[in-house]
Motif scaffolding. Sequence first.
Motif, short mmCIF file in Angstrom:
data_model
loop_
_atom_site.label_atom_id
_atom_site.label_comp_id
_atom_site.label_asym_id
_atom_site.label_seq_id
_atom_site.Cartn_x
_atom_site.Cartn_y
_atom_site.Cartn_z
N GLU A 29 17.90 89.81 -2.57
CA GLU A 29 16.28 89.92 -2.44
C GLU A 29 15.88 88.97 -3.25
O GLU A 29 16.30 88.42 -4.17
CB GLU A 29 16.00 91.43 -3.04
CG GLU A 29 16.64 92.58 -2.14
CD GLU A 29 16.36 93.93 -2.86
OE1 GLU A 29 15.82 93.72 -4.02
OE2 GLU A 29 16.73 94.94 -2.43
N ALA A 31 12.72 87.60 -6.10
CA ALA A 31 12.46 88.19 -7.13
C ALA A 31 11.52 89.17 -7.08
O ALA A 31 10.42 88.93 -6.47
CB ALA A 31 11.88 87.04 -7.98
N PRO A 32 11.65 90.59 -7.49
CA PRO A 32 10.67 91.65 -7.20
C PRO A 32 9.12 91.22 -7.56
O PRO A 32 8.45 91.71 -7.06
CB PRO A 32 11.30 92.91 -7.97
CG PRO A 32 12.67 92.49 -8.44
CD PRO A 32 12.89 90.83 -8.30
N LEU A 33 9.06 90.72 -8.82
CA LEU A 33 7.99 90.55 -9.44
C LEU A 33 6.87 89.51 -8.43
O LEU A 33 5.93 89.44 -7.90
CB LEU A 33 7.92 90.06 -10.71
CG LEU A 33 6.24 89.79 -11.46
CD1 LEU A 33 5.38 91.03 -11.27
CD2 LEU A 33 6.35 89.30 -12.78
N SER A 56 16.25 88.78 4.05
CA SER A 56 16.30 89.42 2.83
C SER A 56 14.94 90.28 2.68
O SER A 56 14.70 91.06 1.80
CB SER A 56 16.30 88.41 1.51
OG SER A 56 15.01 87.54 1.90
N SER A 57 14.21 89.94 3.81
CA SER A 57 12.65 90.84 3.64
C SER A 57 12.96 92.26 4.38
O SER A 57 11.98 92.94 4.44
CB SER A 57 11.87 90.04 4.26
OG SER A 57 12.04 89.77 5.71
N ARG A 61 7.66 88.79 -5.33
CA ARG A 61 7.59 89.48 -3.99
C ARG A 61 6.39 90.27 -4.21
O ARG A 61 5.30 90.43 -3.08
CB ARG A 61 8.64 90.38 -3.64
CG ARG A 61 8.65 91.53 -2.26
CD ARG A 61 9.91 91.93 -2.12
NE ARG A 61 9.73 92.78 -0.99
CZ ARG A 61 9.74 94.08 -1.01
NH1 ARG A 61 9.79 94.64 -2.17
NH2 ARG A 61 9.74 95.00 0.18
N LEU A 62 5.96 91.01 -5.15
CA LEU A 62 4.86 91.97 -5.25
C LEU A 62 3.57 90.92 -5.21
O LEU A 62 2.73 91.35 -4.90
CB LEU A 62 4.94 92.85 -6.58
CG LEU A 62 3.79 93.53 -7.08
CD1 LEU A 62 3.51 94.67 -5.87
CD2 LEU A 62 4.26 94.42 -8.37
N GLY A 115 5.70 101.69 -11.58
CA GLY A 115 5.39 100.76 -10.47
C GLY A 115 3.88 100.73 -9.93
O GLY A 115 3.20 99.73 -9.81
N ALA A 137 20.89 93.61 -3.01
CA ALA A 137 20.25 93.47 -3.96
C ALA A 137 20.17 92.10 -4.62
O ALA A 137 19.09 91.34 -4.78
CB ALA A 137 20.39 94.34 -5.26
N ARG A 140 9.64 105.74 -13.30
CA ARG A 140 9.99 104.52 -12.47
C ARG A 140 8.83 104.29 -11.53
O ARG A 140 8.08 103.22 -11.44
CB ARG A 140 11.42 104.50 -11.92
CG ARG A 140 11.58 103.22 -10.95
CD ARG A 140 12.60 103.40 -10.08
NE ARG A 140 12.19 104.49 -9.13
CZ ARG A 140 13.25 105.50 -8.62
NH1 ARG A 140 14.61 105.43 -8.87
NH2 ARG A 140 12.62 106.33 -7.72
#
Length: 289
Positions: free
Chosen positions: A17, A19-21, A7-8, A23-24, A77, A14, A73
């Motif tokens: 993947e 969780a986007p936050l 997943s990386s 991961r950030l 970000g 999607a 968008r």
Amino acid sequence: MTDTRDSSRPGTPAACEPAPLGRLLRLMAALRDPECGCAWDLRQTFATIVPYTVEEAYEVADAVARGDRDDLRDELGDLLLQVVFHARMAEEEGAFAFDDVARAIGDKLIRRHPHVFEPDGTPLRAGLALRDPAQVEAQWAAIKAQERAARDPATGDPDPLGGVAQALPALTRAEKISRRAASHGFDWGDAAQVIDKVREEADEVAEALAAGDRQAVSEEIGDLLFSVANLARHAGIDPETALRDGTAKFERRFAAMAEHLKAAGGALGRSDLAAMEAAWQAAKRDEKG
């Protein structure tokens, strides 16, 4: 067939993947890792990052003004990255972490919207919320004033104009200061009275110019700009946006003027003021047409 891709890696579905936050936040922590992080990111401080934070906020505003949702968008970000960066540095100091930032703004939203939420954040029943934006704004301002007083009760009455960030753009800060003063009853009755004040300040600029007093000219121009910010507030217009739009209009017309000069065999730098004024008026007529 089950998809077992990492997943990386690029191309991951999607649904798989992380969780986007989250991961950030992990990526930011890795960039600030003292042993294997990025040398540039490790060198940064709150003070060195602030200019980027301000710049990204303006780029968000620019994307909105252009109506470019894809760019918006991306710019959002970039702005989120600034929040994550500051929060990470604060966490390294033991001051607070990103979750504390999110929790604080959530608490503030509940506290400042008593017409929408119960104190625990539960939404009120439909139909109970204030519908008048002016009433909501007045309630918001009153709650903010209570919060300021609670933060420093030893001072008694809080600074009536305090709490407006010094780092704001000058026109934006002027509008906010004038709005704060108006909330205490110190204001003109209507926009027509503000226009009279603008004319008065313009006359005082002219007098200072005639006297050749550079310091007085600077002060009077400041008074004139502050009065214009007040006029924008009375008209319900954001002065920063109005000036930005006015500057963009000038840029468009200046470029069109140059094209008119070129079509007439002239050019910028080689045409006299009368020719440029004629070309300018032609550019204005083109826009109106």
